[in-house]
Write a protein that holds these residues in place. Structure first.
Motif, mmCIF file in Angstrom:
data_model
loop_
_atom_site.group_PDB
_atom_site.id
_atom_site.type_symbol
_atom_site.label_atom_id
_atom_site.label_comp_id
_atom_site.label_asym_id
_atom_site.label_seq_id
_atom_site.Cartn_x
_atom_site.Cartn_y
_atom_site.Cartn_z
ATOM 1 N N HIS A 93 23.270 48.394 28.212
ATOM 2 C CA HIS A 93 22.774 47.593 27.091
ATOM 3 C C HIS A 93 23.162 46.142 27.345
ATOM 4 C CE1 HIS A 93 22.404 51.363 24.710
ATOM 5 N NE2 HIS A 93 23.471 51.700 25.407
ATOM 6 N N MET A 94 22.181 45.284 27.549
ATOM 7 C CA MET A 94 22.429 43.876 27.839
ATOM 8 C C MET A 94 22.622 43.102 26.551
ATOM 9 S SD MET A 94 22.806 41.987 30.361
ATOM 10 C CE MET A 94 22.712 40.367 31.012
ATOM 11 N N GLY A 95 23.624 42.222 26.526
ATOM 12 C CA GLY A 95 23.938 41.482 25.310
ATOM 13 C C GLY A 95 23.569 40.020 25.343
ATOM 14 N N GLY A 96 22.755 39.590 26.299
ATOM 15 C CA GLY A 96 22.383 38.183 26.363
ATOM 16 C C GLY A 96 21.218 37.951 27.306
ATOM 17 N N ASP A 97 20.799 36.695 27.411
ATOM 18 C CA ASP A 97 19.611 36.381 28.202
ATOM 19 C C ASP A 97 19.930 35.844 29.600
ATOM 20 O OD1 ASP A 97 20.520 33.860 27.602
ATOM 21 O OD2 ASP A 97 18.701 33.202 26.581
ATOM 22 N N ASP A 98 21.192 35.954 30.039
ATOM 23 C CA ASP A 98 21.556 35.618 31.410
ATOM 24 C C ASP A 98 21.263 36.858 32.256
ATOM 25 O OD1 ASP A 98 22.597 34.484 33.691
ATOM 26 O OD2 ASP A 98 24.696 34.744 33.115
ATOM 27 N N ALA A 99 20.112 36.866 32.910
ATOM 28 C CA ALA A 99 19.616 38.063 33.606
ATOM 29 C C ALA A 99 20.632 38.622 34.592
ATOM 30 C CB ALA A 99 18.308 37.741 34.320
ATOM 31 N N TRP A 100 20.609 39.945 34.742
ATOM 32 C CA TRP A 100 21.536 40.656 35.627
ATOM 33 C C TRP A 100 20.780 41.728 36.381
ATOM 34 C CZ3 TRP A 100 24.638 45.449 34.247
ATOM 35 C CH2 TRP A 100 25.616 45.727 35.209
ATOM 36 N N LEU A 101 21.079 41.880 37.663
ATOM 37 C CA LEU A 101 20.460 42.928 38.482
ATOM 38 C C LEU A 101 21.550 43.833 39.032
ATOM 39 C CD1 LEU A 101 17.939 44.196 39.718
ATOM 40 C CD2 LEU A 101 18.182 42.603 41.650
ATOM 41 N N VAL A 102 21.666 45.003 38.427
ATOM 42 C CA VAL A 102 22.647 45.993 38.886
ATOM 43 C C VAL A 102 22.030 46.765 40.045
ATOM 44 C CG1 VAL A 102 21.904 47.737 37.199
ATOM 45 C CG2 VAL A 102 24.194 47.859 38.177
ATOM 46 N N LYS A 103 22.829 47.015 41.071
ATOM 47 C CA LYS A 103 22.373 47.769 42.244
ATOM 48 C C LYS A 103 22.619 49.263 42.045
ATOM 49 C CE LYS A 103 22.904 47.647 47.259
ATOM 50 N NZ LYS A 103 23.628 46.977 48.362
ATOM 51 N N TYR A 104 23.882 49.620 41.726
ATOM 52 C CA TYR A 104 24.207 51.014 41.449
ATOM 53 C C TYR A 104 25.451 51.086 40.581
ATOM 54 C CZ TYR A 104 27.773 50.725 45.137
ATOM 55 O OH TYR A 104 28.853 50.361 45.897
ATOM 56 N N VAL A 105 25.628 52.260 39.956
ATOM 57 C CA VAL A 105 26.792 52.546 39.120
ATOM 58 C C VAL A 105 27.306 53.923 39.516
ATOM 59 C CG1 VAL A 105 27.614 52.931 36.753
ATOM 60 C CG2 VAL A 105 25.847 51.205 37.190
#
Length: 139
Positions: A93-105
């Motif tokens: 769940h993203m909490g802001g507009d600073d984009a993030w690209l997750v590779k893996y978890v």
């Protein structure tokens, strides 16, 4: 006294016990892939139960930066019978507009080890022109 003893015998196995979730998050190395915005994670156990782990944030550390691999520890007091033998899905769940690209978890407990990859390379952001605010990854 007898009522207390009966209660403990009957209900002690149902009481919450501690379960440690170790979460490793790899942020992609793409330009602008890192974020400073809050990200929360929820997991769905194989039994269908949802567990809100919390924020992917360690106070005093610059988490989720481009090309980084970060570890997060979540101790949850949940009934042992609710902890499944694996995970179906995770939701970020993203909490802001600073984009993030997750590779893996990766997520592990004393009962399982699971890897979830963002094969679609979906960006997270509350700005719909940059990505989606909620990303669910399933195995």
């Amino acid at each position: 006294m007898k009522v207390q003893s009966v209660f403990l015998i009957l209900f002690l196995p149902l009481l919450a016990t501690g379960e440690r979730y170790t979460v490793w998050v790899s942020t992609a190395n793409n330009k602008h892939a890192g974020t400073d915005d809050p990200v929360r994670i929820t997991v769905q156990e194989t039994g269908g139960n949802f567990v809100h782990l919390g924020a992917l944030d360690v106070r005093g550390r610059d988490d989720n930066e481009r090309g980084s691999l970060n570890r997060f520890i979540f101790n949850k007091n949940i009934p042992d019978w609710l902890v499944g033998t694996g995970l179906r899905c995770i939701t970020l769940h993203m909490g802001g507009d600073d984009a993030w690209l997750v590779k893996y978890v990766t997520i592990s407990t004393s009962k399982f080890y699971e890897v979830f990859t963002n094969d679609s390379q979906t960006w997270l952001s509350t700005d719909r022109s940059e990505g989606t605010s909620i990303l669910t990854l399933c195995n």
